[in-house]
Scaffold this motif. Sequence first.
Motif, mmCIF file in Angstrom:
data_model
loop_
_atom_site.group_PDB
_atom_site.id
_atom_site.type_symbol
_atom_site.label_atom_id
_atom_site.label_comp_id
_atom_site.label_asym_id
_atom_site.label_seq_id
_atom_site.Cartn_x
_atom_site.Cartn_y
_atom_site.Cartn_z
ATOM 1 N N ARG A 46 -27.180 -131.368 42.334
ATOM 2 C CA ARG A 46 -27.603 -132.631 42.921
ATOM 3 C C ARG A 46 -29.117 -132.615 43.059
ATOM 4 N N VAL A 47 -29.783 -133.654 42.568
ATOM 5 C CA VAL A 47 -31.242 -133.761 42.641
ATOM 6 C C VAL A 47 -31.603 -135.107 43.248
ATOM 7 N N ARG A 48 -32.498 -135.077 44.223
ATOM 8 C CA ARG A 48 -33.036 -136.297 44.809
ATOM 9 C C ARG A 48 -34.546 -136.256 44.702
ATOM 10 N N ASP A 49 -35.140 -137.238 44.035
ATOM 11 C CA ASP A 49 -36.594 -137.303 43.894
ATOM 12 C C ASP A 49 -37.010 -138.750 43.718
ATOM 13 N N GLU A 50 -38.203 -138.962 43.188
ATOM 14 C CA GLU A 50 -38.705 -140.327 43.069
ATOM 15 C C GLU A 50 -37.878 -141.169 42.101
ATOM 16 N N ARG A 51 -37.041 -140.527 41.291
ATOM 17 C CA ARG A 51 -36.192 -141.254 40.349
ATOM 18 C C ARG A 51 -34.848 -141.611 40.961
ATOM 19 N N GLY A 52 -34.629 -141.258 42.219
ATOM 20 C CA GLY A 52 -33.354 -141.529 42.861
ATOM 21 C C GLY A 52 -32.533 -140.258 43.002
ATOM 22 N N THR A 53 -31.232 -140.416 43.127
ATOM 23 C CA THR A 53 -30.331 -139.277 43.257
ATOM 24 C C THR A 53 -29.486 -139.144 42.009
ATOM 25 N N MET A 361 -22.092 -106.872 39.448
ATOM 26 C CA MET A 361 -22.746 -108.182 39.573
ATOM 27 C C MET A 361 -23.371 -108.572 38.236
ATOM 28 N N SER A 362 -22.567 -108.515 37.186
ATOM 29 C CA SER A 362 -23.072 -108.688 35.822
ATOM 30 C C SER A 362 -23.640 -110.075 35.553
ATOM 31 N N LEU A 363 -23.277 -111.063 36.374
ATOM 32 C CA LEU A 363 -23.802 -112.411 36.159
ATOM 33 C C LEU A 363 -24.988 -112.732 37.060
ATOM 34 N N ALA A 364 -25.482 -111.749 37.797
ATOM 35 C CA ALA A 364 -26.604 -112.000 38.707
ATOM 36 C C ALA A 364 -27.845 -112.472 37.957
ATOM 37 N N VAL A 365 -28.136 -111.858 36.835
ATOM 38 C CA VAL A 365 -29.328 -112.243 36.068
ATOM 39 C C VAL A 365 -29.179 -113.662 35.531
ATOM 40 N N ALA A 366 -27.995 -113.992 35.020
ATOM 41 C CA ALA A 366 -27.758 -115.346 34.519
ATOM 42 C C ALA A 366 -27.944 -116.373 35.622
ATOM 43 N N PHE A 367 -27.469 -116.047 36.823
ATOM 44 C CA PHE A 367 -27.631 -116.934 37.980
ATOM 45 C C PHE A 367 -29.107 -117.119 38.312
ATOM 46 N N GLN A 368 -29.842 -116.014 38.395
ATOM 47 C CA GLN A 368 -31.259 -116.084 38.764
ATOM 48 C C GLN A 368 -32.085 -116.827 37.711
ATOM 49 N N GLN A 369 -31.816 -116.532 36.448
ATOM 50 C CA GLN A 369 -32.570 -117.196 35.391
ATOM 51 C C GLN A 369 -32.234 -118.685 35.327
ATOM 52 N N GLY A 370 -30.971 -119.014 35.507
ATOM 53 C CA GLY A 370 -30.577 -120.416 35.498
ATOM 54 C C GLY A 370 -31.202 -121.177 36.654
ATOM 55 N N ALA A 371 -31.200 -120.558 37.838
ATOM 56 C CA ALA A 371 -31.815 -121.202 39.002
ATOM 57 C C ALA A 371 -33.293 -121.451 38.761
ATOM 58 N N GLN A 372 -33.987 -120.486 38.159
ATOM 59 C CA GLN A 372 -35.409 -120.658 37.920
ATOM 60 C C GLN A 372 -35.686 -121.765 36.901
ATOM 61 N N ARG A 373 -34.834 -121.882 35.891
ATOM 62 C CA ARG A 373 -35.001 -122.973 34.925
ATOM 63 C C ARG A 373 -34.838 -124.329 35.612
ATOM 64 N N LEU A 374 -33.896 -124.422 36.521
ATOM 65 C CA LEU A 374 -33.695 -125.679 37.242
ATOM 66 C C LEU A 374 -34.883 -125.988 38.152
ATOM 67 N N VAL A 375 -35.405 -124.968 38.820
ATOM 68 C CA VAL A 375 -36.591 -125.156 39.659
ATOM 69 C C VAL A 375 -37.760 -125.661 38.810
ATOM 70 N N ASP A 376 -37.954 -125.054 37.670
ATOM 71 C CA ASP A 376 -39.054 -125.475 36.791
ATOM 72 C C ASP A 376 -38.881 -126.925 36.351
ATOM 73 N N ALA A 377 -37.644 -127.305 36.013
ATOM 74 C CA ALA A 377 -37.396 -128.657 35.518
ATOM 75 C C ALA A 377 -37.560 -129.706 36.606
ATOM 76 N N VAL A 378 -37.186 -129.374 37.834
ATOM 77 C CA VAL A 378 -37.214 -130.364 38.916
ATOM 78 C C VAL A 378 -38.539 -130.372 39.669
ATOM 79 N N PHE A 379 -39.100 -129.188 39.940
ATOM 80 C CA PHE A 379 -40.268 -129.101 40.819
ATOM 81 C C PHE A 379 -41.584 -128.846 40.089
ATOM 82 N N ARG A 380 -41.521 -128.433 38.845
ATOM 83 C CA ARG A 380 -42.761 -128.182 38.101
ATOM 84 C C ARG A 380 -42.995 -129.207 36.994
ATOM 85 N N ALA A 381 -42.133 -130.201 36.920
ATOM 86 C CA ALA A 381 -42.237 -131.171 35.815
ATOM 87 C C ALA A 381 -43.288 -132.248 36.070
ATOM 88 N N GLY A 382 -43.644 -132.470 37.317
ATOM 89 C CA GLY A 382 -44.563 -133.553 37.638
ATOM 90 C C GLY A 382 -46.020 -133.140 37.627
#
Length: 387
Positions: A46-53, A361-382
């Motif tokens: 779920r993302v809420r920003d200037e484009r809405g939700t 915890m074999s999927l820990a890296v996938a989780f961390q990398q995926g979270a960082q990609r989402l952060v970059d797309a939502v918070f570093r795109a502007g």
Amino acid sequence: MTEVTTSNVQSTVLAAGGDSPESDRPELQHILQDIVDSGITGITLRVRDERGTWAGSAGVGRIGDPELPAINGHARIGSNTKTFTAVVMLRLVADGLIELDAPAKQYLPEFDIDPRVTVRMLLQHTSGIFNFTGEVYPDGTIVMGIPATPSGKEWVDKRFVTYAPEVLVRFALSKPARFEPGTDWSYANTNYVIARLIIEKVTGSTVAAEMRRVIFDPLGLEGTTQPSNEIDLAEPHGHAYYRYEEDGEEVTVDISEHNPSWISSGGDMISTSEDLETFLSSLIAGRLLPAELLAEMLAARPTPLPGMDYGLGVFVQDLGEHGTVITHNGGMAGYAALMYCTPDGRTAMTGTLNYIDDATMSLAVAFQQGAQRLVDAVFRAGTPIAG
């Protein structure tokens, strides 16, 4: 006990949008699908920003069922529980029942807590108290935690056992401290179980009741609970799994229902992506704490984690020219949750995941990398924040 073999896992499925058309945020939908392709069973965002939700999902909610995870389904949120717990503690500080810089032992004299450990140190992970789920030291030494910690078939077989929070704390206090109180930083679930016991001691109520009084009811969080010993989740919810080897065969077990008392207030809560967004945005907007205590909560100190400082129950992540985000993520026995918001409250991102956990915890890296990609797309795109 329901068991499935890994041959039943569907690792790639069609993704779908949520509150707004998929074409509105194709970059996010693409990342969600990549996260599923990396091995995560299902994810909602779920993302809420200037484009809405916007909300979307990818993967499946249950192995063997092609249905997508419910956009606002319930999930165990792991260490995001700590942020909720910190808010309740700070409200009790505001009410005059707790002092931030008082010794924790003042409230729990029956426990052998170092008298130098303060309430603030508990909330900021600077107490040095042993982490009851296990410690990894800088030299590579590993000290195991309680047997209840997910670590293979033993945990799966005992996943409905109840562990009193007092037992977890006394186990941790029986181990040598990691460092002198206040001299360093180390993430420890024990800190927040002690916080839970303090909440219950000074209020004479359960932590679940205090959560409802301070947070759930004022914000209308109908999908959020503090289960303590209850094993089930409300529908809809994704399913969590645990994988281990037995007699040379790999077995995957549905562990969605289990007794979360093994982690207690280190990570036992259940919520939804919508409730998490409401909670964090409301917190930052000043709806839950007086301004001076909110400032204390967000006053972060450095940690050994690159780009991450820690306040009282929240991380402050440095995004360079794009400023910072207030965040806390968590993983808990096949479930995980994301929680991010800018300090001005204008942009927020929350999510839930269900996956196949294992002892490594074999999927820990996938989780961390995926979270960082989402952060970059939502918070570093502007546009970068003017300095």
